[in-house]
Scaffold this motif. Structure first.
Motif, short mmCIF file in Angstrom:
data_model
loop_
_atom_site.label_atom_id
_atom_site.label_comp_id
_atom_site.label_asym_id
_atom_site.label_seq_id
_atom_site.Cartn_x
_atom_site.Cartn_y
_atom_site.Cartn_z
N ILE A 1 -9.82 -0.35 -3.71
CA ILE A 1 -8.39 -0.23 -3.42
C ILE A 1 -7.84 -1.61 -3.05
O ILE A 1 -8.28 -2.22 -2.09
N GLY A 2 -6.86 -2.10 -3.81
CA GLY A 2 -6.30 -3.42 -3.55
C GLY A 2 -7.22 -4.53 -4.01
O GLY A 2 -7.56 -5.44 -3.25
N ASP B 1 -4.42 -2.08 -7.84
CA ASP B 1 -3.60 -2.98 -7.04
C ASP B 1 -2.13 -2.65 -7.29
O ASP B 1 -1.78 -2.14 -8.37
N ILE B 2 -1.29 -2.93 -6.30
CA ILE B 2 0.13 -2.62 -6.41
C ILE B 2 0.91 -3.77 -7.07
O ILE B 2 2.03 -3.58 -7.55
N ASN B 3 0.32 -4.96 -7.10
CA ASN B 3 0.99 -6.12 -7.66
C ASN B 3 0.69 -6.22 -9.16
O ASN B 3 -0.47 -6.38 -9.55
N GLN C 1 2.59 3.47 -5.55
CA GLN C 1 3.30 3.44 -4.28
C GLN C 1 2.45 2.77 -3.21
O GLN C 1 1.23 2.96 -3.19
N PRO C 2 3.06 2.02 -2.28
CA PRO C 2 2.28 1.29 -1.27
C PRO C 2 1.50 2.17 -0.32
O PRO C 2 0.48 1.75 0.21
N ASN C 3 1.94 3.39 -0.09
CA ASN C 3 1.25 4.27 0.85
C ASN C 3 0.50 5.39 0.14
O ASN C 3 0.16 6.40 0.75
N GLN C 4 0.23 5.21 -1.14
CA GLN C 4 -0.58 6.16 -1.89
C GLN C 4 -1.79 5.39 -2.43
O GLN C 4 -1.66 4.57 -3.32
N PHE C 5 -2.94 5.67 -1.86
CA PHE C 5 -4.13 4.90 -2.17
C PHE C 5 -4.96 5.51 -3.29
O PHE C 5 -5.60 4.79 -4.07
N PHE D 1 -18.17 6.04 -3.68
CA PHE D 1 -17.55 5.34 -2.55
C PHE D 1 -16.18 4.80 -2.95
O PHE D 1 -15.85 4.66 -4.14
N SER D 2 -15.38 4.51 -1.93
CA SER D 2 -14.20 3.66 -2.10
C SER D 2 -14.36 2.50 -1.13
O SER D 2 -15.04 2.62 -0.11
N MET D 3 -13.74 1.38 -1.45
CA MET D 3 -13.81 0.21 -0.57
C MET D 3 -12.46 -0.48 -0.56
O MET D 3 -11.66 -0.33 -1.49
N CYS D 4 -12.21 -1.25 0.49
CA CYS D 4 -10.89 -1.86 0.64
C CYS D 4 -10.96 -3.01 1.63
O CYS D 4 -11.72 -2.97 2.60
#
Length: 289
Positions: free
Chosen positions: A101-102, A125-127, A152-156, A169-172
């Motif tokens: 994420i990101g 990524d959001i960008n 959306q910034p608050n939807q991961f 897994f997820s990682m951030c």
């Protein structure tokens, strides 16, 4: 550093210069006679990381646009190795799939995870500039990575994880600061710690979404934990780095609130610095897949 980290014994700067000859322009001998580079110079740091990725991870094509974060490869590798230990403890299958994420323009975690352990990734990524750059890195190096645009910034996880998909897994690496002004103060503090004259806030790199968000790291991760409950059967371990140790207790409280079965705080030592990541799972420890 982690015992499996390739950078435990430092790095051979002369060897790296042969791979990236321009790095020679930033090299100098310290008072103790050891050759090093000016870590306050973003161009030097970028070339060093580029050479490390080429030397130790067979990444032949890697570049990021100006003003995007340039990650320190050795420290990022520790997160990957410690995460591998966590997956091994959980007795998960060998063919591991993860979500980053990101991921940023640098795509660092999918690079390291795929090269070290043959993990497959979905990276988001959001960008849009970061997404385009990360896609290029993945394609040119033939990495098993699918790069997606976060909406959306608050939807991961929404729009990233589809129905019937499962990830181990997820990682951030979440944004730390709560505002642009706070991020700029942090950058100026870095200059002072390096005994350098404070310069532009952009010299250390980083886009707005990489450096700050409303509520900072704490709010970012509280939101992520809340959303994770909707994907509790699709990701075994949710994980994220935590920069501020004062955030641990409120995050643990939020994890209990969403009724996760497991929570871990895993520390990683890098010299005098301690970094850490939090991990939570809605699967019971005895669960098998």
């Amino acid at each position: 550093m982690h015992p499996r980290n390739k950078h435990n014994s430092g790095y051979d700067l002369d060897k790296l210069i042969t791979l990236e000859p321009t790095l020679k322009d930033f090299a100098y001998k310290r008072a103790d006679g050891i050759k090093s580079i000016d870590f306050a110079n973003p161009d030097a740091v970028k070339l060093l990381n580029k050479a490390l990725l080429k030397s130790d991870y067979d990444i032949q094509v890697w570049d990021i646009p100006p003003q995007f974060l340039c990650p320190p490869v050795p420290g990022r590798a520790d997160y990957i190795h410690a995460l591998k230990d966590l997956l091994d403890e959980s007795d998960l299958p060998d063919k591991v799939q993860g979500v980053d994420i990101g991921t940023g323009a640098n795509l660092i975690y999918p690079i390291l995870g795929s090269r070290e352990y043959n993990w497959r990734f979905v990276a988001s990524d959001i960008n849009p500039v970061a997404v385009k750059c990360a896609k290029t890195i993945a394609e040119l190096n033939k990495l098993p990575v699918k790069v997606l645009q976060q909406k959306q910034p608050n939807q991961f996880f929404k729009t990233i994880i589809k129905a019937n998909q499962f990830y181990h897994f997820s990682m951030c690496n979440p944004p730390f600061h709560s505002s642009e002004a706070e991020a700029n103060k942090g950058t100026q503090r870095k200059w002072r710690n390096l005994n350098k004259t404070p310069q532009s806030s952009l010299n250390f790199g980083g886009q707005a979404q990489e450096l700050w968000c409303e509520g900072g790291e704490k709010r970012f991760l509280l939101n992520m934990i809340a959303e994770s409950a909707m994907y509790k059967e699709q990701i075994y371990w949710f994980t994220s780095l935590i920069s501020n140790k004062d955030n641990i207790k409120p995050l643990q409280k939020q994890i209990r609130k969403v009724a996760a079965e497991q929570v871990r705080i895993i520390e990683m030592g890098q010299g005098n610095k301690i970094s850490r990541f939090i991990a939570w799972s809605f699967f019971k420890p005895s669960s098998s897949l």
